[in-house]
Design a protein around this motif. Sequence first.
Motif, PDB file in Angstrom:
ATOM      1  N   GLU A  30      -5.516   1.196   9.005  1.00 29.52           N
ATOM      2  CA  GLU A  30      -5.227   0.131   8.045  1.00 29.52           C
ATOM      3  C   GLU A  30      -4.106   0.629   7.139  1.00 29.52           C
ATOM      4  N   LEU A  31      -2.978  -0.070   7.150  1.00 31.46           N
ATOM      5  CA  LEU A  31      -1.808   0.339   6.382  1.00 31.46           C
ATOM      6  C   LEU A  31      -1.365  -0.825   5.499  1.00 31.46           C
ATOM      7  N   ASP A  32      -1.262  -0.568   4.183  1.00 34.88           N
ATOM      8  CA  ASP A  32      -0.949  -1.612   3.213  1.00 34.88           C
ATOM      9  C   ASP A  32       0.381  -1.355   2.525  1.00 34.88           C
ATOM     10  N   THR A  33       1.285  -2.316   2.614  1.00 34.23           N
ATOM     11  CA  THR A  33       2.494  -2.328   1.801  1.00 34.23           C
ATOM     12  C   THR A  33       2.267  -3.345   0.693  1.00 34.23           C
ATOM     13  N   THR A  34       2.241  -2.871  -0.565  1.00 35.64           N
ATOM     14  CA  THR A  34       1.820  -3.719  -1.680  1.00 35.64           C
ATOM     15  C   THR A  34       2.881  -3.768  -2.767  1.00 35.64           C
ATOM     16  N   TYR A  35       3.242  -4.995  -3.158  1.00 35.76           N
ATOM     17  CA  TYR A  35       4.157  -5.221  -4.282  1.00 35.76           C
ATOM     18  C   TYR A  35       3.361  -5.866  -5.407  1.00 35.76           C
ATOM     19  N   THR A  36       3.376  -5.247  -6.578  1.00 35.52           N
ATOM     20  CA  THR A  36       2.685  -5.804  -7.742  1.00 35.52           C
ATOM     21  C   THR A  36       3.694  -6.089  -8.838  1.00 35.52           C
ATOM     22  N   ASN A  37       3.415  -7.157  -9.589  1.00 34.46           N
ATOM     23  CA  ASN A  37       4.294  -7.575 -10.676  1.00 34.46           C
ATOM     24  C   ASN A  37       3.412  -7.962 -11.853  1.00 34.46           C
ATOM     25  N   LYS A  40       4.017  -9.110 -18.779  1.00 39.90           N
ATOM     26  CA  LYS A  40       3.584  -8.836 -20.142  1.00 39.90           C
ATOM     27  C   LYS A  40       3.629 -10.121 -20.949  1.00 39.90           C
ATOM     28  N   ASN A  41       2.456 -10.643 -21.294  1.00 44.46           N
ATOM     29  CA  ASN A  41       2.406 -11.919 -22.004  1.00 44.46           C
ATOM     30  C   ASN A  41       3.061 -11.851 -23.377  1.00 44.46           C
ATOM     31  N   ALA A  42       2.965 -10.689 -24.033  1.00 43.98           N
ATOM     32  CA  ALA A  42       3.497 -10.579 -25.397  1.00 43.98           C
ATOM     33  C   ALA A  42       5.019 -10.633 -25.416  1.00 43.98           C
ATOM     34  N   THR A  43       5.662 -10.057 -24.396  1.00 45.55           N
ATOM     35  CA  THR A  43       7.124  -9.967 -24.391  1.00 45.55           C
ATOM     36  C   THR A  43       7.770 -10.684 -23.216  1.00 45.55           C
ATOM     37  N   ASN A  44       6.967 -11.150 -22.290  1.00 47.85           N
ATOM     38  CA  ASN A  44       7.427 -11.785 -21.050  1.00 47.85           C
ATOM     39  C   ASN A  44       8.190 -10.802 -20.149  1.00 47.85           C
ATOM     40  N   ALA A  45       8.063  -9.506 -20.467  1.00 50.29           N
ATOM     41  CA  ALA A  45       8.683  -8.488 -19.619  1.00 50.29           C
ATOM     42  C   ALA A  45       7.852  -8.297 -18.362  1.00 50.29           C
ATOM     43  N   ARG A  46       8.487  -7.712 -17.344  1.00 52.23           N
ATOM     44  CA  ARG A  46       7.800  -7.521 -16.068  1.00 52.23           C
ATOM     45  C   ARG A  46       7.795  -6.042 -15.687  1.00 52.23           C
ATOM     46  N   ASP A  47       6.663  -5.609 -15.120  1.00 55.25           N
ATOM     47  CA  ASP A  47       6.521  -4.235 -14.642  1.00 55.25           C
ATOM     48  C   ASP A  47       6.104  -4.305 -13.186  1.00 55.25           C
ATOM     49  N   SER A  48       7.052  -4.043 -12.285  1.00 50.95           N
ATOM     50  CA  SER A  48       6.792  -4.197 -10.851  1.00 50.95           C
ATOM     51  C   SER A  48       6.715  -2.845 -10.167  1.00 50.95           C
ATOM     52  N   ASP A  49       6.073  -2.844  -8.992  1.00 49.73           N
ATOM     53  CA  ASP A  49       5.908  -1.599  -8.249  1.00 49.73           C
ATOM     54  C   ASP A  49       5.751  -1.933  -6.772  1.00 49.73           C
ATOM     55  N   LEU A  50       6.273  -1.054  -5.922  1.00 48.60           N
ATOM     56  CA  LEU A  50       6.129  -1.187  -4.476  1.00 48.60           C
ATOM     57  C   LEU A  50       5.492   0.093  -3.957  1.00 48.60           C
ATOM     58  N   ALA A  51       4.380  -0.038  -3.260  1.00 50.06           N
ATOM     59  CA  ALA A  51       3.627   1.138  -2.824  1.00 50.06           C
ATOM     60  C   ALA A  51       3.169   0.965  -1.382  1.00 50.06           C
ATOM     61  N   LEU A  52       2.956   2.110  -0.722  1.00 50.49           N
ATOM     62  CA  LEU A  52       2.445   2.123   0.647  1.00 50.49           C
ATOM     63  C   LEU A  52       1.188   2.988   0.684  1.00 50.49           C
ATOM     64  N   GLY A  53       0.085   2.400   1.104  1.00 54.42           N
ATOM     65  CA  GLY A  53      -1.176   3.122   1.191  1.00 54.42           C
ATOM     66  C   GLY A  53      -1.885   2.789   2.484  1.00 54.42           C
ATOM     67  N   GLY A  54      -2.930   3.545   2.777  1.00 52.78           N
ATOM     68  CA  GLY A  54      -3.677   3.262   3.992  1.00 52.78           C
ATOM     69  C   GLY A  54      -4.560   4.418   4.400  1.00 52.78           C
ATOM     70  N   ARG A  55      -5.225   4.204   5.539  1.00 54.25           N
ATOM     71  CA  ARG A  55      -6.124   5.241   6.064  1.00 54.25           C
ATOM     72  C   ARG A  55      -6.404   4.997   7.528  1.00 54.25           C
ATOM     73  N   ILE A  56      -6.856   6.060   8.201  1.00 55.52           N
ATOM     74  CA  ILE A  56      -7.434   5.938   9.539  1.00 55.52           C
ATOM     75  C   ILE A  56      -8.933   6.148   9.404  1.00 55.52           C
ATOM     76  N   GLU A  57      -9.712   5.266  10.002  1.00 59.88           N
ATOM     77  CA  GLU A  57     -11.172   5.339   9.958  1.00 59.88           C
ATOM     78  C   GLU A  57     -11.692   5.706  11.351  1.00 59.88           C
ATOM     79  N   VAL A  58     -12.459   6.786  11.415  1.00 58.13           N
ATOM     80  CA  VAL A  58     -13.067   7.229  12.667  1.00 58.13           C
ATOM     81  C   VAL A  58     -14.572   7.060  12.543  1.00 58.13           C
TER      82      VAL A  58
END
Length: 302
Positions: A30-37, A40-58
């Motif tokens: 299972e391999l996840d490419t995840t973009y989060t955004n 910020k409600n107080a300033t309307n600024a945005r903090d984004s991130d792109l990450a790759l995670g996952g695992r093999i399950e046996v």
Amino acid sequence: MQTILKSAALAAALAASAAHAQVAFDANLELDTTYTNEVKNATNARDSDLALGGRIEVNAGAKATNGDAFVAARASLLLKKDGDTGVDDMWVQFGNKTLDAKLGRFEAVDLFPPGKDVLIEEAGYSAYKGNALRGRFSKDTFHAALGVNAGTGLRFELGLVQTKEQGEAKGVRPVLVYTNGPLTLRGGFESVKTVGGGESQTGVGFSVGYALNKDTTLNVNLAKKEDDKGFGVNIVTGPLGVGFIHGKGATEAQKVNTLYAGYSLPLMGVKGAMITPAVSYSKGGPGTDDQVGVRVRINYAF
């Protein structure tokens, strides 16, 4: 790593030794490419991130019978992308067609089934779902479940969780599950005490699932613990899953609404390989930053 492998082998051997059962092995990635955004409600600024995670399950599992009696076991070894290893399931179950017991690391009955939950990011406050004592706890936690098949389609499960770890939950969790054709009803409560916290709190959960046809299932979920409430509805039809979760606590800030969806597609026409784009949008109460997420999950069973 050596300890984890020994634990996995022991769980499978418990089942195999009962009547020289065949041990079945399988694995998946299972391999996840995840973009989060995060907005910020107080300033309307945005903090984004792109990450790759996952695992093999046996997985290793076996089940042996002796007349009406049985012993079953399963162990799941996780090899994670960050280099860590862990155990997902590791349990043994034994009994007969009327009464059985399960011990180890596992997940009990889900009182708030989310449907296609590839990505669910709740903003700030997390809705109560009746699953605080459901399972897969830290390594030293004792978890057992006594199951009774009380009649056609009716099963009772009594869970017991005991731990001394600070901040961890312990208590009892009785659950009833009734299945009749396309209808599945789940109901139960849990008496939850946090180690090092205050008095025990009682939560209740109820879920109705209905298979509209062989490809479409609808779930409606309700849960409540003291001032914490959760409501969810989701539908999975073929490759598409859509869901909504609402949570509310004692204050106006403890509020969240989350909408999520995912769609699974075959990957390159290869058997056992799927790719699932998914989205999640969550809006919390005053002072809470909105959460927006996009994930592409690749699953490959081999």
